[in-house]
Design a protein around this motif. Sequence first.
Motif, PDB file in Angstrom:
ATOM      1  N   TYR A   1       6.539 -10.779  -3.778  1.00  0.00           N
ATOM      2  CA  TYR A   1       6.371 -10.420  -5.271  1.00  0.00           C
ATOM      3  C   TYR A   1       7.116  -9.265  -5.722  1.00  0.00           C
ATOM      4  O   TYR A   1       7.351  -8.773  -6.652  1.00  0.00           O
ATOM      5  N   ASN A   2       7.431  -8.401  -4.603  1.00  0.00           N
ATOM      6  CA  ASN A   2       7.963  -6.965  -4.574  1.00  0.00           C
ATOM      7  C   ASN A   2       7.458  -6.225  -5.712  1.00  0.00           C
ATOM      8  O   ASN A   2       8.029  -5.389  -6.606  1.00  0.00           O
ATOM      9  N   LEU A   3       5.987  -5.891  -5.668  1.00  0.00           N
ATOM     10  CA  LEU A   3       5.445  -4.913  -6.307  1.00  0.00           C
ATOM     11  C   LEU A   3       5.601  -3.703  -5.661  1.00  0.00           C
ATOM     12  O   LEU A   3       5.688  -3.540  -4.521  1.00  0.00           O
ATOM     13  N   THR A   4       5.920  -2.635  -6.498  1.00  0.00           N
ATOM     14  CA  THR A   4       5.935  -1.150  -6.237  1.00  0.00           C
ATOM     15  C   THR A   4       4.508  -0.749  -5.850  1.00  0.00           C
ATOM     16  O   THR A   4       3.714  -1.520  -6.167  1.00  0.00           O
ATOM     17  N   PRO A   5       4.496   0.353  -5.103  1.00  0.00           N
ATOM     18  CA  PRO A   5       3.136   0.533  -4.686  1.00  0.00           C
ATOM     19  C   PRO A   5       2.127   1.024  -5.896  1.00  0.00           C
ATOM     20  O   PRO A   5       0.968   0.594  -5.970  1.00  0.00           O
ATOM     21  N   ARG A   6       2.869   1.601  -6.964  1.00  0.00           N
ATOM     22  CA  ARG A   6       2.158   2.085  -8.169  1.00  0.00           C
ATOM     23  C   ARG A   6       1.749   0.866  -8.809  1.00  0.00           C
ATOM     24  O   ARG A   6       0.525   0.577  -9.365  1.00  0.00           O
ATOM     25  N   GLU A   7       2.655  -0.211  -8.946  1.00  0.00           N
ATOM     26  CA  GLU A   7       2.082  -1.605  -9.342  1.00  0.00           C
ATOM     27  C   GLU A   7       1.065  -2.128  -8.746  1.00  0.00           C
ATOM     28  O   GLU A   7      -0.150  -2.941  -9.348  1.00  0.00           O
ATOM     29  N   THR A   8       0.989  -1.994  -7.402  1.00  0.00           N
ATOM     30  CA  THR A   8      -0.046  -2.710  -6.847  1.00  0.00           C
ATOM     31  C   THR A   8      -1.402  -2.102  -7.070  1.00  0.00           C
ATOM     32  O   THR A   8      -2.402  -2.765  -7.312  1.00  0.00           O
TER      33      THR A   8
ATOM     34  N   LYS B   1      -3.790 -13.556  -2.623  1.00  0.00           N
ATOM     35  CA  LYS B   1      -4.194 -12.535  -1.973  1.00  0.00           C
ATOM     36  C   LYS B   1      -3.192 -11.213  -2.088  1.00  0.00           C
ATOM     37  O   LYS B   1      -2.876 -10.757  -1.034  1.00  0.00           O
ATOM     38  N   ILE B   2      -2.599 -11.140  -3.151  1.00  0.00           N
ATOM     39  CA  ILE B   2      -1.896 -10.067  -3.230  1.00  0.00           C
ATOM     40  C   ILE B   2      -2.416  -8.639  -3.343  1.00  0.00           C
ATOM     41  O   ILE B   2      -2.035  -7.770  -2.970  1.00  0.00           O
ATOM     42  N   VAL B   3      -3.909  -8.803  -3.939  1.00  0.00           N
ATOM     43  CA  VAL B   3      -4.491  -7.639  -3.728  1.00  0.00           C
ATOM     44  C   VAL B   3      -5.824  -8.145  -2.879  1.00  0.00           C
ATOM     45  O   VAL B   3      -6.280  -9.351  -3.052  1.00  0.00           O
ATOM     46  N   LYS B   4      -6.616  -6.995  -2.256  1.00  0.00           N
ATOM     47  CA  LYS B   4      -7.755  -7.687  -1.394  1.00  0.00           C
ATOM     48  C   LYS B   4      -8.987  -6.823  -2.163  1.00  0.00           C
ATOM     49  O   LYS B   4      -8.817  -5.656  -2.760  1.00  0.00           O
ATOM     50  N   LEU B   5      -9.921  -7.714  -2.214  1.00  0.00           N
ATOM     51  CA  LEU B   5     -11.484  -7.024  -2.694  1.00  0.00           C
ATOM     52  C   LEU B   5     -11.882  -6.307  -1.708  1.00  0.00           C
ATOM     53  O   LEU B   5     -11.781  -6.755  -0.541  1.00  0.00           O
ATOM     54  N   GLU B   6     -12.908  -5.391  -2.046  1.00  0.00           N
ATOM     55  CA  GLU B   6     -13.523  -4.397  -1.136  1.00  0.00           C
ATOM     56  C   GLU B   6     -12.714  -3.763  -0.127  1.00  0.00           C
ATOM     57  O   GLU B   6     -11.417  -4.025   0.128  1.00  0.00           O
TER      58      GLU B   6
ATOM     59  N   ILE C   1       4.393  -6.163 -14.175  1.00  0.00           N
ATOM     60  CA  ILE C   1       3.590  -6.958 -13.045  1.00  0.00           C
ATOM     61  C   ILE C   1       3.655  -8.284 -13.711  1.00  0.00           C
ATOM     62  O   ILE C   1       3.929  -9.250 -12.819  1.00  0.00           O
ATOM     63  N   TYR C   2       3.373  -8.673 -14.791  1.00  0.00           N
ATOM     64  CA  TYR C   2       3.555  -9.986 -15.129  1.00  0.00           C
ATOM     65  C   TYR C   2       4.667 -10.766 -15.166  1.00  0.00           C
ATOM     66  O   TYR C   2       4.646 -11.970 -14.786  1.00  0.00           O
ATOM     67  N   HIS C   3       5.735  -9.919 -15.425  1.00  0.00           N
ATOM     68  CA  HIS C   3       6.926 -10.643 -15.248  1.00  0.00           C
ATOM     69  C   HIS C   3       7.126 -11.016 -13.576  1.00  0.00           C
ATOM     70  O   HIS C   3       7.379 -11.959 -13.253  1.00  0.00           O
ATOM     71  N   LYS C   4       6.954 -10.133 -12.709  1.00  0.00           N
ATOM     72  CA  LYS C   4       6.983 -10.314 -11.480  1.00  0.00           C
ATOM     73  C   LYS C   4       6.292 -11.250 -10.878  1.00  0.00           C
ATOM     74  O   LYS C   4       6.614 -12.366 -10.017  1.00  0.00           O
TER      75      LYS C   4
END
Lengths: 213, 213
Positions: free
Chosen positions: A148-155, A208-213, A188-191
């Motif tokens: 999805y090519n999220l930038t670090p900030r977006e992540t 699993k674009i982001v992980k919990l814990e 982000i919504y666009h990506k």
Amino acid sequence: MAYRILIFEDNTRLRQSLELLLDDEQLFTVSASFPDCDAAAEMVREYDADLVVMDIDMPGIGGIEGVRQIKNAKPEVKVVMHTMFDDDNRIFDSICAGADGYLLKKTSPLQLVSALQEVMSGGVAMSPFVAQKVFQFFRQSNPATPQYNLTPRETVILELLVKGNSYKMIADKSSVTIDTVKKHLQNIYHKLHVSCGTEAVAKALQHKIVKLE
Amino acid sequence: MAYRILIFEDNTRLRQSLELLLDDEQLFTVSASFPDCDAAAEMVREYDADLVVMDIDMPGIGGIEGVRQIKNAKPEVKVVMHTMFDDDNRIFDSICAGADGYLLKKTSPLQLVSALQEVMSGGVAMSPFVAQKVFQFFRQSNPATPQYNLTPRETVILELLVKGNSYKMIADKSSVTIDTVKKHLQNIYHKLHVSCGTEAVAKALQHKIVKLE
DNA sequence: GAGTCAATTACACAATCGGGTAAGGGAGGC
DNA sequence: GCCTCCCTTACCCGATTGTGTAATTGACTC
């Protein structure tokens, strides 16, 4: 010193066959066998068992609940399921209940014995078909991650959203204004090809674009 | 007709040993072997391979990426990882990349051969230790579910929310007014101890209160 | 019959969300 | 230097979300 085995199996013929088969091995001693597992946990304690062979479909409480009780009472005892059923739910539930193996009844006596040995030496035993199911589940729970090519900030912004923060809270925690947060989330919504926060959270967790814990 | 095997292994001695070992079996023919898997997918096509034995740590692209490329090019070919590494990530990534087995290098020649046979007959091969890791992951990915006592209606509403529907869409699909939806979600938020939709979605997915697909 | 609870609707109000548009500064590539 | 991309801020405006309060119906229990 041979390993003490308990057998839970409601089919009398099969139960006796298992007894004979396993007791014949030097490595094993069948301490007792039962047609149901209503008192499984007690019996495990009573006989100080090392290994349990457990059918699933039995009168009274089923084998899956039996595993749970046994593992609660004495976690170090090994429990191997031995059943005809190969459906996802039974396999899945058994493993989560704490089973150390899942063998189908079509397993040959030789394979059964060697599988039990493997379990006693710290491994886990599965019929190949069961292993395949497990692999499948594994994969589908972790699909090849699309980019999805999220930038670090977006992540990090997305992570904060997923954790339940409102725009304002994200802004505070990121030390930026709420307008900036909006902008990032818009991108982000666009990506992610979604149109609102809830959808984004769902997609982020599923993929699993982001992980919990 | 023997199965055509390709071997990817950068250690020359080990590669030759594997060749000898496997080629000796009636069931297998080693078509070729390589010290890296940079052209793995092409080679699989070139030799029309049935089975690949793949090391992980190799110069150039690693074995995990190799599996991905092979499975992309020809999904029906079986790929078995053969490596010294037993860490969670490598095991995990290999399976997700599409591997049909994961054997540690300490596996005995006899076990290796029989594991490969198992794979060719539609199964999956794992060293006992690897299987244990897989079981562990399985369990922790499905912790015992707490009870939230959602009513049936609330459950479907929450499901719709998780799938990305807006209040209005949920109202339409449930054939109730938007005010009713609001009310239900209000109750749901209380029961889940969250304060907004995004949080509810996160909690619902994490705790598997609702299931996707 | 009274009491509880799920499900439903309604209204009003504040807060938040999401889109569009515009624009400046900094980092890195060609 | 020019261009691209990331990060940032700002303002406007409409749509959506979330809370409070209140009331009705039907089902089920005691």
